[in-house]
Motif scaffolding. Structure first.
Motif, PDB file in Angstrom:
ATOM      1  N   ILE A   1       0.861  -1.189   0.000  1.00  0.00           N
ATOM      2  CA  ILE A   1       0.000   0.000   0.000  1.00  0.00           C
ATOM      3  C   ILE A   1       0.893   1.233   0.000  1.00  0.00           C
ATOM      4  O   ILE A   1       1.751   1.385   0.884  1.00  0.00           O
ATOM      5  CB  ILE A   1      -0.944   0.012   1.224  1.00  0.00           C
ATOM      6  CG1 ILE A   1      -1.823  -1.239   1.255  1.00  0.00           C
ATOM      7  CG2 ILE A   1      -1.807   1.270   1.209  1.00  0.00           C
ATOM      8  CD1 ILE A   1      -2.661  -1.362   2.513  1.00  0.00           C
ATOM      9  N   ALA A   2       0.711   2.151  -0.998  1.00  0.00           N
ATOM     10  CA  ALA A   2       1.505   3.388  -1.079  1.00  0.00           C
ATOM     11  C   ALA A   2       0.554   4.575  -1.045  1.00  0.00           C
ATOM     12  O   ALA A   2      -0.151   4.840  -2.019  1.00  0.00           O
ATOM     13  CB  ALA A   2       2.353   3.408  -2.352  1.00  0.00           C
ATOM     14  N   ASP A   3       0.523   5.285   0.095  1.00  0.00           N
ATOM     15  CA  ASP A   3      -0.310   6.479   0.256  1.00  0.00           C
ATOM     16  C   ASP A   3       0.340   7.346   1.322  1.00  0.00           C
ATOM     17  O   ASP A   3       0.854   6.829   2.324  1.00  0.00           O
ATOM     18  CB  ASP A   3      -1.742   6.108   0.650  1.00  0.00           C
ATOM     19  CG  ASP A   3      -2.694   7.275   0.489  1.00  0.00           C
ATOM     20  OD1 ASP A   3      -2.562   8.262   1.241  1.00  0.00           O
ATOM     21  OD2 ASP A   3      -3.575   7.216  -0.392  1.00  0.00           O
ATOM     22  N   ASP A   4       0.333   8.672   1.149  1.00  0.00           N
ATOM     23  CA  ASP A   4       1.017   9.549   2.077  1.00  0.00           C
ATOM     24  C   ASP A   4       0.163   9.897   3.286  1.00  0.00           C
ATOM     25  O   ASP A   4       0.583  10.706   4.115  1.00  0.00           O
ATOM     26  CB  ASP A   4       1.471  10.833   1.376  1.00  0.00           C
ATOM     27  CG  ASP A   4       0.325  11.585   0.739  1.00  0.00           C
ATOM     28  OD1 ASP A   4      -0.649  10.932   0.322  1.00  0.00           O
ATOM     29  OD2 ASP A   4       0.417  12.833   0.622  1.00  0.00           O
ATOM     30  N   HIS A   5      -1.024   9.306   3.433  1.00  0.00           N
ATOM     31  CA  HIS A   5      -1.903   9.606   4.567  1.00  0.00           C
ATOM     32  C   HIS A   5      -2.142   8.323   5.378  1.00  0.00           C
ATOM     33  O   HIS A   5      -2.687   7.338   4.857  1.00  0.00           O
ATOM     34  CB  HIS A   5      -3.240  10.189   4.097  1.00  0.00           C
ATOM     35  CG  HIS A   5      -3.100  11.552   3.483  1.00  0.00           C
ATOM     36  ND1 HIS A   5      -2.854  11.732   2.149  1.00  0.00           N
ATOM     37  CD2 HIS A   5      -3.134  12.796   4.043  1.00  0.00           C
ATOM     38  CE1 HIS A   5      -2.760  13.025   1.894  1.00  0.00           C
ATOM     39  NE2 HIS A   5      -2.919  13.702   3.028  1.00  0.00           N
ATOM     40  N   GLU A   6      -1.731   8.340   6.637  1.00  0.00           N
ATOM     41  CA  GLU A   6      -1.863   7.176   7.509  1.00  0.00           C
ATOM     42  C   GLU A   6      -3.319   6.767   7.666  1.00  0.00           C
ATOM     43  O   GLU A   6      -3.639   5.577   7.695  1.00  0.00           O
ATOM     44  CB  GLU A   6      -1.253   7.493   8.887  1.00  0.00           C
ATOM     45  CG  GLU A   6      -1.557   6.472   9.996  1.00  0.00           C
ATOM     46  CD  GLU A   6      -1.005   5.087   9.661  1.00  0.00           C
ATOM     47  OE1 GLU A   6      -1.567   4.082  10.142  1.00  0.00           O
ATOM     48  OE2 GLU A   6      -0.014   5.005   8.910  1.00  0.00           O
ATOM     49  N   ILE A   7      -4.222   7.766   7.748  1.00  0.00           N
ATOM     50  CA  ILE A   7      -5.632   7.444   7.979  1.00  0.00           C
ATOM     51  C   ILE A   7      -6.217   6.664   6.811  1.00  0.00           C
ATOM     52  O   ILE A   7      -7.069   5.784   6.984  1.00  0.00           O
ATOM     53  CB  ILE A   7      -6.432   8.736   8.251  1.00  0.00           C
ATOM     54  CG1 ILE A   7      -7.825   8.393   8.763  1.00  0.00           C
ATOM     55  CG2 ILE A   7      -6.510   9.610   6.995  1.00  0.00           C
ATOM     56  CD1 ILE A   7      -8.576   9.620   9.263  1.00  0.00           C
ATOM     57  N   VAL A   8      -5.740   6.972   5.578  1.00  0.00           N
ATOM     58  CA  VAL A   8      -6.223   6.217   4.413  1.00  0.00           C
ATOM     59  C   VAL A   8      -5.640   4.814   4.427  1.00  0.00           C
ATOM     60  O   VAL A   8      -6.342   3.826   4.155  1.00  0.00           O
ATOM     61  CB  VAL A   8      -5.852   6.963   3.113  1.00  0.00           C
ATOM     62  CG1 VAL A   8      -6.240   6.141   1.892  1.00  0.00           C
ATOM     63  CG2 VAL A   8      -6.545   8.312   3.066  1.00  0.00           C
ATOM     64  N   ARG A   9      -4.351   4.688   4.726  1.00  0.00           N
ATOM     65  CA  ARG A   9      -3.747   3.346   4.770  1.00  0.00           C
ATOM     66  C   ARG A   9      -4.434   2.486   5.825  1.00  0.00           C
ATOM     67  O   ARG A   9      -4.655   1.298   5.614  1.00  0.00           O
ATOM     68  CB  ARG A   9      -2.248   3.464   5.077  1.00  0.00           C
ATOM     69  CG  ARG A   9      -1.451   4.209   4.017  1.00  0.00           C
ATOM     70  CD  ARG A   9       0.057   3.940   4.134  1.00  0.00           C
ATOM     71  NE  ARG A   9       0.601   4.299   5.423  1.00  0.00           N
ATOM     72  CZ  ARG A   9       1.036   5.509   5.742  1.00  0.00           C
ATOM     73  NH1 ARG A   9       0.995   6.501   4.846  1.00  0.00           N
ATOM     74  NH2 ARG A   9       1.537   5.750   6.944  1.00  0.00           N
ATOM     75  N   GLN A  10      -4.803   3.110   6.958  1.00  0.00           N
ATOM     76  CA  GLN A  10      -5.487   2.366   8.019  1.00  0.00           C
ATOM     77  C   GLN A  10      -6.836   1.865   7.534  1.00  0.00           C
ATOM     78  O   GLN A  10      -7.231   0.726   7.806  1.00  0.00           O
ATOM     79  CB  GLN A  10      -5.646   3.255   9.250  1.00  0.00           C
ATOM     80  CG  GLN A  10      -6.336   2.584  10.423  1.00  0.00           C
ATOM     81  CD  GLN A  10      -6.486   3.519  11.621  1.00  0.00           C
ATOM     82  OE1 GLN A  10      -5.905   4.595  11.620  1.00  0.00           O
ATOM     83  NE2 GLN A  10      -7.250   3.114  12.619  1.00  0.00           N
ATOM     84  N   GLY A  11      -7.580   2.742   6.803  1.00  0.00           N
ATOM     85  CA  GLY A  11      -8.887   2.318   6.295  1.00  0.00           C
ATOM     86  C   GLY A  11      -8.759   1.169   5.314  1.00  0.00           C
ATOM     87  O   GLY A  11      -9.590   0.247   5.302  1.00  0.00           O
TER      88      GLY A  11
END
Length: 799
Positions: free
Chosen positions: A11-21
């Protein structure tokens, strides 16, 4: 699950909250394993190389290196990994961009909770994602311009000459009744020919053969046509054959080559030959040489045309004074038509008190005299008196006997009026010169004598009678330092167009110095040799004094203007620098706010959506009353996400930084057309590529400002945008078909000023043209390429 174990996902995304979801969604899949997480594009590349995952979930908007550029590198370095792109951007554009960089599909973040699991499943099993490639708007092909269909052009075929048939043995013998006819035909001073019932010539008399210099055998059949001029041959054959088939007499003219090789005009007559039993036997005809007759007729026609086209009245009369001819100019000058005048006495146009003139004129004509330029008065039809200049000559017949007179009358009424006006003008001129204190002078170049008007000595400050009347005396009056320039001005006038103009200082008898201005013109003879130089002279001392004072004042004023201009330019330069800084600050602030909306509120809404969807599904299984408010909450989250995305993109579209100007413009134009109902045509150079960030921002803001103005002010239902480039420049052209605006614009708005300043800051130019058919805005910027024109996997990463 793969053959060797669970499916490994990065998973590559700069927002932790999105990676958590996303992790919470994947926890329900027992055969999937999250092998790692990356926080930006560069981190995603490094972990892809190290972990070699089966599937890479890659966000588009990430710092350091965006997902699209990272995907290109990953596809090259880790080709076995399958990439799925996610972003908040519109699917219509990003799905196509995802496929271009090698991704297997694309899911909008607003749809992650509904579509992500199915999308990953499709990528794992190499199935096409639903809607990928189908959401793109169809390519609109411009209809070709209507035009005429291509037709094969068949060149005109040359006119076929009838074959030169040779007579049969029977026809080689003349078909005349007897020898007596041939002898008679040979003695006739005309050219005689006979043709048979088959239209072929069977006989030519001696006159024809002597004229053409050919033998009878050469002329028989259609051989005679060889001597006809090529321009007349087909026409004469057509006339002959047409009459032959209709059995009608004919008459025609054509050119025939004589024995000496010269072509002569021939008049040919032909009539049918009828036998004793009434049978048709062919044609018989005669030809005569009419070259001299045609020449005389042409001369007469030219003379008649000259008479009719002459501006002078040309009238013929007999010695009884009766008018025998009357041309068009006579009708124009005197008002009588030819029908009114011919046959009437010439006294019709002579005033009663001048009737005796006609008697004297007739007497002199009978004596053989010619009357040249005799000025008198005549009467028009409406009894108006006009002044005419008459030239009258006797007219002789072919034997030299005088039979009448030809009178040429030229209306000189206006000329006389001009002469009178000229004399009055000369008198007024003389009075005006004296009243204006102008003196006149005339220099006889051949004798050297100079004539001055009575007031010239007073103007020059000399006593009456002191001027000697020659060129040397005139030169002596001029100050020494000005004499050479006066002589040079005279030589230029003599050698050039004859115009003379100079200014010089004159030493007066009272010791003062006065300024004189002289103007003149060279008078030449018929051969162009200068005879006289004449003109006027005036005292311009007061004007020279005023000019000197004005010159000093002007120099002082220009110095002040230069100082003030330099000060204003410095202030303007400071203002422009400030304006550039404000524009950059504005763009930076727009970008910051857009990024904040994207990075905080937008990502929180994504996480909220991810949390609410499982809750909705769980409550739906329990048939709880809480499902409805959860669904409503999800709907509100989606609506808020769309609104935030729209506001963020309008402030600063992420596509401009991540995908470049073309994608950002396509997205904006599509949204603008949908909101405003203005149909916009967008033409982008296929090889436009990436431009410097400040250049892309300036072009995007220019398009944004222009489309906004079109929607608000132009009343145009269509608009067009074109961006082209060459090695030196980039050209942006925006047009509408609206009502236009006054040019030059009475008041320039902030938007236009902002566009000009943006383009100026980049070293470009902006031109606006407007009229009743619409407005066009054209910007030209210097072409500067970024390093992204080179392969991104080498240029961006190494930097």
């Amino acid at each position: 699950m793969t053959d060797t174990g669970p499916v490994r996902i990065l998973i590559a995304d700069d927002h932790e909250i999105v990676r958590q979801g996303i992790r919470s969604l994947f926890d329900m899949q027992t055969d999937w394993e999250i092998c790692g997480e990356a926080v930006d594009g560069l981190d995603a590349i490094e972990k892809s190389k190290h972990l070699k995952p089966d599937v890479i979930l890659l966000d588009v908007s990430m710092p350091h290196l965006n997902g699209l550029d990272a995907a290109r590198v990953i596809r090259k370095e880790v080709p076995q990994s399958k990439i799925l792109m996610v972003s908040q951007h519109d699917a219509a554009y990003m799905s196509q961009r995802a496929l271009e960089v090698g991704a297997r599909g694309y899911v909008a973040k607003s749809e992650l909770s509904r579509q992500l699991l199915a999308a990953v499943e499709s990528v794992i099993h190499d199935r096409q994602l639903p809607g990928i490639g189908s959401d793109l708007p169809p390519q609109k092909s411009k209809p070709s311009q209507p035009g005429a269909p291509n037709r094969a052009t068949i060149p005109p075929q040359p006119t076929q000459q009838p074959p030169l048939a040779k007579p049969s043995d029977r026809e080689k013998t003349p078909q005349a009744k007897d020898r007596q006819f041939q002898n008679m035909a040979d003695s006739v001073p005309a050219m005689i020919w006979i043709s048979g019932a088959d239209s072929l010539a069977t006989y030519f008399n001696r006159g024809w053969l002597d004229f053409t210099g050919r033998t009878l055998e050469q002329e028989l059949g259609n051989g005679w046509g060889e001597g006809v001029h090529s321009d007349d041959r087909q026409r004469s054959l057509d006339t002959y054959l047409s009459s032959f088939h209709s059995r009608q007499p004919y008459k025609m003219e054509y050119r025939l080559r004589r024995a000496d090789g010269k072509f002569r005009w021939i008049l040919s007559h032909g009539v049918p030959r009828i036998g004793d039993q009434g049978e048709f036997e062919g044609y018989v005809g005669s030809c005569v040489d009419i070259t001299e007759q045609r020449t005389v007729e042409e001369i007469r026609s030219r003379l008649a045309a000259i008479v009719e086209s002459s501006e002078d009245a040309i009238i013929s009369k007999d010695f009884n004074g009766i008018i025998t001819s009357w041309n068009a100019s006579a009708e124009r000058i005197f008002g009588y038509t030819e029908k009114d005048a011919v046959g009437k006495s010439i006294t019709l146009i002579i005033p009663p008190e001048l009737q005796s003139e006609e008697t004297q004129i007739l007497r002199r004509l009978r004596a053989g005299e010619r009357i040249e330029h005799f000025e008198t008065e005549r009467l028009t039809k409406d009894k108006k008196r006009i002044t005419v200049s008459l030239t009258i000559s006797p007219v002789k017949d072919a034997s030299g006997r005088m039979v009448g007179a030809s009178k040429t009358a030229r209306d000189v009424t206006q000329l006389k009026q001009v002469e009178m006006a000229l004399r009055e003008s000369e008198q007024r001129m003389r009075f005006s010169l004296e009243a204006a204190n102008f003196g006149s002078w005339s220099w006889d170049i051949l004798t050297g004598k100079v004539q001055w008007s009575e007031n010239m000595e007073r103007i020059h400050g000399q006593s009456a009678g002191s001027f000697a009347g020659n060129f040397e005396s005139f030169v002596q009056c001029i100050r020494q330092e000005d004499r050479s320039q006066v002589k040079e001005a005279i030589q230029r006038a003599l050698a050039g167009d004859g115009r003379y103009h100079t200014e010089y200082r004159q030493a007066r008898e009272d010791g003062t110095v006065g300024w004189m201005e002289a103007r003149g013109q060279v008078i030449r003879d018929a051969s162009g040799r200068p005879l006289r130089l004449m003109g006027v002279c005036m005292d311009v001392s007061k004007r020279k004094g005023a000019e000197e004072a004005l010159k000093q004042a002007r120099e002082e004023l220009e110095g002040r203007v230069r100082d003030r201009t330099a000060e204003l330019e410095r202030a303007q330069e400071r203002l422009r620098a400030l304006s550039g800084r404000l524009l950059r600050m504005q763009d930076d602030e727009r970008r910051r706010i857009a990024r904040e909306l994207h990075d905080t509120a937008g990502q929180i809404l994504v996480a909220l959506n991810l949390n609410l969807v499982p809750l909705e599904e769980e409550l739906a299984k329990r048939d709880s009353d809480l499902v409805k408010p959860v669904k409503e909450s999800l709907s509100l989250v989606d609506e808020l996400s769309r609104d935030l995305r729209t506001i963020s993109h309008l402030l600063h579209p992420p596509l401009l930084d991540e995908a470049g100007l073309p994608s950002a413009l396509r997205w904006y134009v599509e949204g603008f057309s949908e909101r405003s109902k203005v149909e916009v045509e967008l033409h982008l150079a296929e090889d436009l590529g990436r431009l410097p960030a400040e250049c892309e921002t300036a072009i995007f803001r220019m398009v944004q400002e222009c489309l906004t103005n079109i929607h608000r002010h132009s009343d145009s239902s269509t608009a067009s945008i074109s961006i082209t480039h060459d090695a030196q420049s980039i050209k942006v052209e925006i047009r509408d078909q609206g009502k236009g605006m006054p040019m030059p614009a009475p008041r320039v708005g902030v938007g236009i000023q902002g566009m000009r300043e943006r383009i100026r800051q980049l070293g470009g130019s902006l031109e606006i043209e407007s009229g009743g058919h619409g407005t066009s805005v054209v910007a030209v910027l210097p072409a500067k390429r970024t390093s992204s024109d080179t392969p991104l996997e080498t240029a961006d990463i190494e930097s």
